[in-house]
Design a protein around this motif. Structure first.
Motif, PDB file in Angstrom:
ATOM      1  N   LYS A  20      46.467  14.857  24.690  1.00 30.30           N
ATOM      2  CA  LYS A  20      47.515  14.554  25.665  1.00 30.30           C
ATOM      3  C   LYS A  20      48.289  15.812  26.043  1.00 30.30           C
ATOM      4  CE  LYS A  20      51.217  11.306  26.613  1.00 30.30           C
ATOM      5  NZ  LYS A  20      51.926  10.117  26.140  1.00 30.30           N
ATOM      6  N   GLN A  44      44.765  11.133  32.954  1.00 28.95           N
ATOM      7  CA  GLN A  44      43.730  10.670  32.026  1.00 28.95           C
ATOM      8  C   GLN A  44      42.401  10.530  32.775  1.00 28.95           C
ATOM      9  OE1 GLN A  44      45.269   7.082  30.221  1.00 28.95           O
ATOM     10  NE2 GLN A  44      46.108   8.233  28.491  1.00 28.95           N
ATOM     11  N   ASN A  84      42.347   7.252  26.901  1.00 31.59           N
ATOM     12  CA  ASN A  84      43.579   6.634  26.425  1.00 31.59           C
ATOM     13  C   ASN A  84      43.461   6.240  24.958  1.00 31.59           C
ATOM     14  OD1 ASN A  84      45.170   3.848  25.991  1.00 31.59           O
ATOM     15  ND2 ASN A  84      46.296   5.172  27.398  1.00 31.59           N
ATOM     16  N   THR A  93      45.753   7.875  21.910  1.00 32.21           N
ATOM     17  CA  THR A  93      46.668   7.030  21.138  1.00 32.21           C
ATOM     18  C   THR A  93      46.193   6.789  19.715  1.00 32.21           C
ATOM     19  OG1 THR A  93      45.603   5.025  21.998  1.00 32.21           O
ATOM     20  CG2 THR A  93      47.553   5.846  23.189  1.00 32.21           C
TER      21      THR A  93
END
Length: 64
Positions: free
Chosen positions: A6, A16, A31, A35
């Motif tokens: 990120k 993204q 994503n 995460t």
């Protein structure tokens, strides 16, 4: 697995979707990796390292 995707993506003003296109994966995959819900395959980790001109361990690290 912790990662800096990120941050590296933001430094380049990439979405993204932009990163997903560069890595030839879906935006959802990017994503999930960012995460921490998904760990990338070794080939994908190498591809990301080449894209950012870094070593894999400069992007991904064990959480311990």
């Amino acid at each position: 697995m912790k990662n800096r995707l990120k941050v590296l993506r933001a430094e380049r003003d990439w979405t993204q979707g932009d990163l997903a296109n560069a890595l030839e994966v879906s935006r959802q995959t990017v994503n999930a990796i960012e995460t921490g819900k998904f760990d990338p395959s070794l080939p994908l980790a190498f591809k990301a390292a080449r894209l950012f001109n870094l070593k894999i361990e400069d992007i991904f690290s064990d959480e311990n």
